[in-house]
Scaffold this active site. Structure first.
Site, PDB file in Angstrom:
ATOM      1  N   MET A   1      -6.667  -1.003   1.110  1.00  0.00           N
ATOM      2  CA  MET A   1      -6.127  -2.311   1.417  1.00  0.00           C
ATOM      3  C   MET A   1      -4.809  -2.545   0.672  1.00  0.00           C
ATOM      4  O   MET A   1      -4.798  -2.725  -0.557  1.00  0.00           O
ATOM      5  CB  MET A   1      -7.124  -3.407   0.990  1.00  0.00           C
ATOM      6  CG  MET A   1      -8.392  -3.455   1.802  1.00  0.00           C
ATOM      7  SD  MET A   1      -8.169  -4.376   3.343  1.00  0.00           S
ATOM      8  CE  MET A   1      -8.417  -3.068   4.528  1.00  0.00           C
ATOM      9  N   GLU A   2      -3.690  -2.494   1.397  1.00  0.00           N
ATOM     10  CA  GLU A   2      -2.389  -2.859   0.841  1.00  0.00           C
ATOM     11  C   GLU A   2      -2.023  -4.208   1.440  1.00  0.00           C
ATOM     12  O   GLU A   2      -1.560  -4.303   2.574  1.00  0.00           O
ATOM     13  CB  GLU A   2      -1.334  -1.801   1.180  1.00  0.00           C
ATOM     14  CG  GLU A   2      -0.024  -2.034   0.462  1.00  0.00           C
ATOM     15  CD  GLU A   2       1.038  -1.011   0.838  1.00  0.00           C
ATOM     16  OE1 GLU A   2       2.198  -1.212   0.445  1.00  0.00           O
ATOM     17  OE2 GLU A   2       0.713  -0.031   1.528  1.00  0.00           O
ATOM     18  N   LEU A   3      -2.225  -5.267   0.656  1.00  0.00           N
ATOM     19  CA  LEU A   3      -2.179  -6.627   1.187  1.00  0.00           C
ATOM     20  C   LEU A   3      -0.944  -7.385   0.706  1.00  0.00           C
ATOM     21  O   LEU A   3       0.047  -6.795   0.318  1.00  0.00           O
ATOM     22  CB  LEU A   3      -3.478  -7.345   0.835  1.00  0.00           C
ATOM     23  CG  LEU A   3      -4.760  -6.608   1.253  1.00  0.00           C
ATOM     24  CD1 LEU A   3      -5.992  -7.389   0.838  1.00  0.00           C
ATOM     25  CD2 LEU A   3      -4.771  -6.323   2.753  1.00  0.00           C
TER      26      LEU A   3
ATOM     27  N   PHE B   1      -5.109   0.219   5.701  1.00  0.00           N
ATOM     28  CA  PHE B   1      -4.584  -1.020   6.299  1.00  0.00           C
ATOM     29  C   PHE B   1      -3.490  -1.609   5.430  1.00  0.00           C
ATOM     30  O   PHE B   1      -3.617  -1.675   4.198  1.00  0.00           O
ATOM     31  CB  PHE B   1      -5.703  -2.049   6.460  1.00  0.00           C
ATOM     32  CG  PHE B   1      -5.203  -3.423   6.863  1.00  0.00           C
ATOM     33  CD1 PHE B   1      -4.880  -3.687   8.184  1.00  0.00           C
ATOM     34  CD2 PHE B   1      -5.032  -4.434   5.923  1.00  0.00           C
ATOM     35  CE1 PHE B   1      -4.394  -4.942   8.559  1.00  0.00           C
ATOM     36  CE2 PHE B   1      -4.557  -5.682   6.287  1.00  0.00           C
ATOM     37  CZ  PHE B   1      -4.240  -5.933   7.613  1.00  0.00           C
TER      38      PHE B   1
END
Length: 492
Positions: free
Chosen positions: A236-238, A213
């Site tokens: 998770m690349e936020l 994501f």
């Protein structure tokens, strides 16, 4: 052929307000059917082996190259960035696709591992196996470069992929899948499902091997919650609130140019974008002069403008709040300011004297704004950078102290004397810490992210001292005890 729902959604150009496409909404049952097809395709794709997969991925890369003008036009229409920036994004994505195809065997293939003295009779092998099906939920701000950091690496590792592009840029995802099908027509190895957040939630609950994501921290938390229901692991690349540090010995022209590009390109809609700048007091005034000079002639608009619109309408309110809150707290706008927003376009804004507790410093703005602060030394700069909850990327400009400063910054990556260079290097991993997420794309870490480690041993001969048996004698225990002393006791 699966039964399709009749529900559709429109994509609106953020620059013109015109409808540029209409796409189907995939309901949960349709998502599950796509994943079921992908499971069958995954076995075939993995069975091709590294060499044949690399050949197909190289052919896909050729398809993207030949159609890059069309792809850039779709990016421009759907999310608004200038065509030249869209072409640059495609070029960077192709570099990473090539690296994944070329290096998958070396990174993931079987290798021998030394067993150690107590297991000297064992032959040990380590390899990295694909999950089977990987779900990728991509963003709209870099609709090719960012998702391909997961899609291409998952494919190179031997997985089938079900990709849910942002509802703002579905045409980009479909174009990529159509070109992939040209070189892999036999099986639905790479599928695209379109729709809003509910479609992504259905993908999270579909039982895929892993979800990759990219998006906001708030949405990432919801994705994690949905994946937890089926114990589906996540990448998770936020979000980010990246800082650029300018030391007293920095090349100020280069630093100012990097700050403007890092903060204003893509209308500031970059998770790795520069939003905070900390400048040594000895060069603060000179740097500000150069910074404003670099940014003064930039304009957001259509046509020849180098800055496009804000893609998500709701982001306008966040940008406005950050600017107005900073000004209300005593900040000054050297460029732009409260009147910088006109519809979906935000003109470059540079704010100084912004308190560190202001939203413009603590929260992700995702607009073409910069806060610039004076610091007494690099210790203060580092302290301020690390005080935030995000930790994605960072940039340091210093002729002599860059590495020492970079090593003290809490972030997934730091570039010295160049903005975001670490994200463009194919062999380096990209990802964050804290509220910026976990896991990595790109490089060897990016390939391993879409696999699980498989350890295999084979006993080559029997040891005279049988250890793992209930028939083990007291003599054997005594010998093992002496051996432990010889191997490990000397370290006291």
């Amino acid at each position: 052929m699966h039964t399709r729902t009749e529900s559709t959604f429109d994509v609106i150009s953020p620059a013109t307000g015109a409808v540029v496409g209409s796409y189907p909404v995939f309901a949960a049952a349709e998502v599950e059917a796509s994943v079921a097809d992908a499971r069958r395709a995954a076995d075939w794709w993995a069975g091709l082996g590294f060499t044949e997969r690399a050949r197909r991925l190289d052919a896909w890369r050729g398809e993207i190259v030949s159609g890059r003008a069309e792809l850039a036009r779709i990016i421009h229409q759907e999310m608004g960035k200038p065509l030249s920036d869209a072409r640059l994004e495609i070029a960077m994505a192709l570099e990473h696709l090539a690296w994944a195809a070329d290096n998958a065997r070396q990174v993931l293939g079987p290798r021998s591992v030394r067993p150690g003295l107590l297991a000297v009779n064992q032959e040990c092998t380590l390899e990295y196996r694909p999950f089977g099906v990987v779900g990728v939920i991509g963003p709209w701000n870099y609709p090719v470069f960012t998702p391909l950091g997961s899609v291409s690496f998952a494919l190179a590792a031997g997985n089938a992929v079900v990709f849910k592009p942002s509802e703002f840029t579905p045409g980009v995802g479909l174009w990529l899948a159509q070109r992939f099908a040209e070189v892999v027509p036999e099986q639905p190895v790479f599928q695209v499902i379109t729709g809003p957040g509910e479609t992504g939630a259905a993908l999270c609950r579909s039982g895929v091997g892993k979800i990759g994501f990219t998006g906001s921290t708030a949405t990432g938390k919801r994705v994690m919650a949905a994946c937890a229901e089926t114990l589906t692991p996540v990448l998770m690349e936020l979000g980010g609130k990246d800082a650029l540090i300018v030391d007293a010995d920095a090349d100020l022209d280069a630093a100012a140019d990097a700050a403007v590009w890092g903060g204003m390109s893509n209308a500031g809609q970059t998770c790795l974008g520069v939003e905070r700048v900390y400048v040594h007091t000895d060069v603060y005034d000179e740097f500000l002069t150069k910074l404003v000079a670099h940014a003064r002639n930039l304009r957001a608009g259509t046509g020849a403008a180098k800055i496009g619109p804000i893609t998500m309408p709701k982001q306008i309110a966040i940008i406005r709040h950050h600017i107005e809150d900073a000004l209300a707290r005593g900040a000054r706008a050297l460029l732009g300011g409260a009147d910088a927003i006109d519809g979906q376009f935000v003109q470059p804004t540079i704010l100084v004297d912004v308190p560190e507790e202001a939203a413009a410093v603590t929260e992700e703005t995702f607009g073409p704004t910069l806060t610039v602060a004076r610091v007494r030394d690099m210790d203060e700069a580092i302290e301020r950078v690390n005080a935030g909850s995000y930790g994605l990327g960072s940039t340091v400009f210093s002729r002599h102290n860059g590495r020492q400063i970079a090593d003290r910054i809490r972030a997934g990556g730091t570039s010295i004397n160049a903005y975001v260079a670490h994200a463009t290097i194919t062999s380096l991993p990209l990802g964050g810490v804290g509220d910026s997420g976990f896991g990595r794309v790109h490089g060897a870490d990016g390939l391993k992210e879409f696999t699980y480690a498989k350890a295999t041993t084979r006993q080559r001969f029997s040891l005279p001292l049988a250890l793992t048996t209930f028939t083990r004698s007291k003599t054997t225990d005594a010998l093992v005890d002496r051996l432990v002393t010889q191997l490990h006791g000397r370290n006291r």
